[in-house]
Enzyme design. Structure first.
Site, mmCIF file in Angstrom:
data_model
loop_
_atom_site.group_PDB
_atom_site.id
_atom_site.type_symbol
_atom_site.label_atom_id
_atom_site.label_comp_id
_atom_site.label_asym_id
_atom_site.label_seq_id
_atom_site.Cartn_x
_atom_site.Cartn_y
_atom_site.Cartn_z
ATOM 1 N N ASN A 1 1.082 -0.905 -0.005
ATOM 2 C CA ASN A 1 0.074 -0.161 -0.099
ATOM 3 C C ASN A 1 1.014 1.509 -0.340
ATOM 4 O OD1 ASN A 1 0.539 0.727 2.752
ATOM 5 N ND2 ASN A 1 -0.527 -0.946 3.036
ATOM 6 N N LYS B 1 9.354 -16.835 -9.850
ATOM 7 C CA LYS B 1 8.958 -15.302 -10.478
ATOM 8 C C LYS B 1 7.980 -16.115 -11.358
ATOM 9 C CE LYS B 1 8.910 -11.984 -13.974
ATOM 10 N NZ LYS B 1 9.439 -11.431 -14.815
ATOM 11 N N PRO C 1 -3.986 -11.732 10.389
ATOM 12 C CA PRO C 1 -4.403 -11.275 11.330
ATOM 13 C C PRO C 1 -4.627 -9.997 11.509
ATOM 14 C CG PRO C 1 -1.815 -12.296 11.090
ATOM 15 C CD PRO C 1 -2.698 -12.071 11.000
ATOM 16 N N ASP C 2 -5.260 -9.199 12.251
ATOM 17 C CA ASP C 2 -5.582 -8.076 12.941
ATOM 18 C C ASP C 2 -4.617 -8.017 14.211
ATOM 19 O OD1 ASP C 2 -7.057 -6.045 13.870
ATOM 20 O OD2 ASP C 2 -8.614 -6.155 12.966
ATOM 21 N N LYS D 1 -11.976 -2.897 18.318
ATOM 22 C CA LYS D 1 -11.029 -3.420 18.653
ATOM 23 C C LYS D 1 -10.004 -3.080 20.798
ATOM 24 C CE LYS D 1 -9.635 -2.895 14.134
ATOM 25 N NZ LYS D 1 -8.557 -3.563 13.086
HETATM 26 O O1 PMT Z 1 2.818 6.530 6.704
HETATM 27 P P1 PMT Z 1 2.114 7.913 5.845
HETATM 28 O O2 PMT Z 1 2.556 7.707 4.143
HETATM 29 O O3 PMT Z 1 2.434 9.253 6.871
HETATM 30 O O4 PMT Z 1 0.459 7.282 5.846
HETATM 31 C C1 PMT Z 1 0.225 7.181 6.894
HETATM 32 C C2 PMT Z 1 -0.857 6.406 6.738
HETATM 33 C C3 PMT Z 1 -2.495 7.320 6.239
HETATM 34 C C4 PMT Z 1 -0.683 4.862 7.112
HETATM 35 C C5 PMT Z 1 -1.767 6.664 8.831
HETATM 36 O O5 PMT Z 1 -1.865 7.786 9.009
HETATM 37 C C6 PMT Z 1 -2.848 5.786 8.507
HETATM 38 O O6 PMT Z 1 -4.114 6.416 9.248
HETATM 39 N N1 PMT Z 1 -3.098 4.535 9.480
HETATM 40 C C7 PMT Z 1 -3.332 3.638 9.176
HETATM 41 C C8 PMT Z 1 -4.017 2.943 8.330
HETATM 42 C C9 PMT Z 1 -4.853 1.977 8.104
HETATM 43 O O7 PMT Z 1 -4.028 0.604 7.578
HETATM 44 O O8 PMT Z 1 -6.040 2.160 9.215
HETATM 45 P P2 PMT Z 1 -7.216 0.560 8.894
HETATM 46 O O9 PMT Z 1 -8.262 1.464 9.844
HETATM 47 O O10 PMT Z 1 -7.356 -0.328 7.529
HETATM 48 O O11 PMT Z 1 -6.712 0.011 10.700
HETATM 49 C C10 PMT Z 1 -7.297 0.199 11.391
HETATM 50 C C11 PMT Z 1 -5.590 0.296 12.446
HETATM 51 O O12 PMT Z 1 -5.435 -1.580 12.689
HETATM 52 C C12 PMT Z 1 -4.711 0.927 12.539
HETATM 53 O O13 PMT Z 1 -4.486 1.466 13.319
HETATM 54 C C13 PMT Z 1 -4.295 -0.653 11.413
HETATM 55 O O14 PMT Z 1 -2.586 -0.348 12.393
HETATM 56 C C14 PMT Z 1 -4.211 -1.565 12.787
HETATM 57 N N2 PMT Z 1 -4.393 -2.913 11.734
HETATM 58 C C15 PMT Z 1 -5.275 -2.660 10.988
HETATM 59 C C16 PMT Z 1 -5.263 -4.587 10.549
HETATM 60 C C17 PMT Z 1 -4.369 -5.680 10.109
HETATM 61 N N3 PMT Z 1 -4.499 -7.039 10.361
HETATM 62 N N4 PMT Z 1 -3.531 -5.329 11.541
HETATM 63 C C18 PMT Z 1 -3.450 -4.046 11.976
HETATM 64 O O15 PMT Z 1 -3.074 -3.766 13.601
#
Ligand code: PMT
Length: 422
Positions: A230, A309, A325-326, A361
């Site tokens: 991403n 590949k 995993p979350d 969470k």
């Molecule tokens: O890195 P930059 O370019 O500065 O950009 C910053 C950012 C946009 C990445 C950051 O500010 C941001 O928003 N990060 C969270 C991105 C995200 O994955 O959001 P989510 O809504 O998918 O996840 C929610 C939360 O759960 C997040 O804290 C994530 O770290 C956590 N998560 C998500 C999926 C997963 N499998 N495990 C997790 O721990």
């Protein structure tokens, strides 16, 4: 005078901006512009060294005020003698502040207009050191900064990263938007009321706390040369790690594959995949006081990772993805003393979806990030968020640099830790 942006605490303030002779002097031009947009009157004093980098004319045009370059020149534009600006100032900001200026100020010297003004003023003084890392880390520079702090100067810590001299490390002047935010926060109230809390950059409220930060995206390999990933650059998480270290925390930064320098005083653990991030975070979790999960973690990975590949064929290629995993959810389930902060990157119904994640969470705070904006979210230097608390609180800072926002997030964390909420 330009129109002040909505209700800035800088409107109408007289700001003396000291510019000293470092390559970052060019950034001071943008500082003037941003301060004026906030409605401030900006009075620039340039040292002799600064004049080698930027012309007096540039600052005169930007500030629409006379610029002082020489203590002995005949002054026609200020009422009194050479300390007129010292009296007029609501605040003095020296940016960039060279090692030479810091040394002179720490000794109370007054051999040019800037040092004279600094010595003569009763206004609060902010200095933003910017120099080569070795000069910044030199014990003499650090002693000078300690001495200035002891005399009530507010030191705006330098950022880490690639420096003009080709090296990488601490010593970079923070972005102009950040310097302006520091002054704005100062005048916003809290800082003025309590001098022990004089500015976000000086807080040491996380001493003795272990803070775990995740940053960047993850790479989920398809084959030896391709992956699913991403657009996260790690800027947000690295800013949080840097701010937490400057506030005295013992910081562990679990970083996905990003091209950023490790902030000073931070222990970094590099990972590639969501599973690796999961394992690294869980290893550190038990004795952690606060977790800030700024990383963008892949929810899915390819079921199979090809050993060689993948060759193209006619027709479509179908990938089967399985859940990762979350990590944050698992932290929420295992939570004891930890203050947990998640980020929610959303493109629609931002607050609603973020609030759902906060609950699901078991978090203390969630930083709701509208990533559809150009000046926020992925890769931008600035961010615009709403911080939702589990107690129903909502903090909505204005658009600001990620580094300044990091301190706003840490203010929430520090308050929750101090309240012993967990
Ligand atoms: O890195 P930059 O370019 O500065 O950009 C910053 C950012 C946009 C990445 C950051 O500010 C941001 O928003 N990060 C969270 C991105 C995200 O994955 O959001 P989510 O809504 O998918 O996840 C929610 C939360 O759960 C997040 O804290 C994530 O770290 C956590 N998560 C998500 C999926 C997963 N499998 N495990 C997790 O721990």
């Amino acid at each position: 005078m330009e129109t002040a942006e909505a209700a800035s605490s800088l409107a109408g303030k007289h700001i003396v901006l000291g510019v000293t002779g470092g390559i970052a002097a060019y950034k001071a031009v943008e500082v003037v512009s941003r301060l004026r947009k906030k409605g401030a009157h900006v009075h620039v004093i340039m040292t002799r060294g600064a004049q080698n980098f930027v012309t007096e004319l540039t600052f005169r045009e930007m500030s629409d005020e006379p610029v002082i370059t020489d203590m002995w020149a005949k002054v026609t534009h200020y009422h009194v003698e050479h300390i007129a600006l010292a009296k007029l100032a609501d605040v003095v900001l020296v940016a960039p502040a060279t090692a030479n200026f810091l040394a002179k100020a720490a000794c109370g010297m007054a051999d040019d207009m800037l040092t004279t003004t600094v010595l003569a003023t009763k206004a609060p003084i902010f200095v933003a050191p910017a120099m080569n890392t070795a000069m910044y880390e030199n014990a003499m520079t650090q002693e000078n900064l300690e001495r200035l702090r002891a005399h009530g100067f507010h030191v705006i810590e330098p950022a880490s990263g690639q420096l003009a001299c080709g090296t990488s490390g601490a010593g970079r002047l923070p972005e102009p938007v950040e310097l302006v935010s520091v002054l704005e926060q100062f005048f916003d109230g809290g800082a003025q009321k309590n001098s022990a809390d004089a500015s976000a950059c000086q807080k040491r409220d996380l001493v003795g706390r272990k803070v775990l930060v995740t940053a960047g995206g993850t790479h989920e390999p398809l084959d030896p040369v391709r992956y699913l990933g991403n657009r996260s650059t790690g800027k947000m998480g690295f800013a949080v790690a840097e701010a937490a270290a400057q506030r005295g925390a013992d910081v562990v930064l679990v970083a996905g594959p990003v091209g950023l320098a490790t902030p000073a005083g931070v222990r970094r653990v590099d990972v590639l995949t969501a599973q690796e991030m999961h394992d690294a975070v869980l290893r550190e979790y038990a004795d952690t006081d606060a977790v800030i999960k700024a990383a963008a973690v892949a929810d899915y990975r390819p079921k199979e990772r090809a050993g060689q590949k993948i060759k193209k064929k006619d027709g479509s290629l179908f990938l089967e993805l399985v859940r990762n995993p979350d990590i944050l959810k698992e932290l929420g389930e295992k939570k004891k003393q930890q203050v947990l902060v998640g980020f929610a990157a959303e493109t629609e119904r931002v607050l609603e979806y973020a609030a759902g994640k906060l609950k699901k969470k078991n978090l203390d705070f969630i930083v709701a990030n509208d990533v559809s904006r150009k000046d926020a979210g992925f890769s931008a230097d600035t961010n615009c968020v709403t911080i939702l608390g589990r107690d129903g609180s909502q903090t909505q800072p204005p658009l600001m640099s990620k580094r300044v926002l990091a301190d706003v997030i840490l203010d929430c964390v520090a308050r929750a830790l101090a309240a012993g909420r967990n």
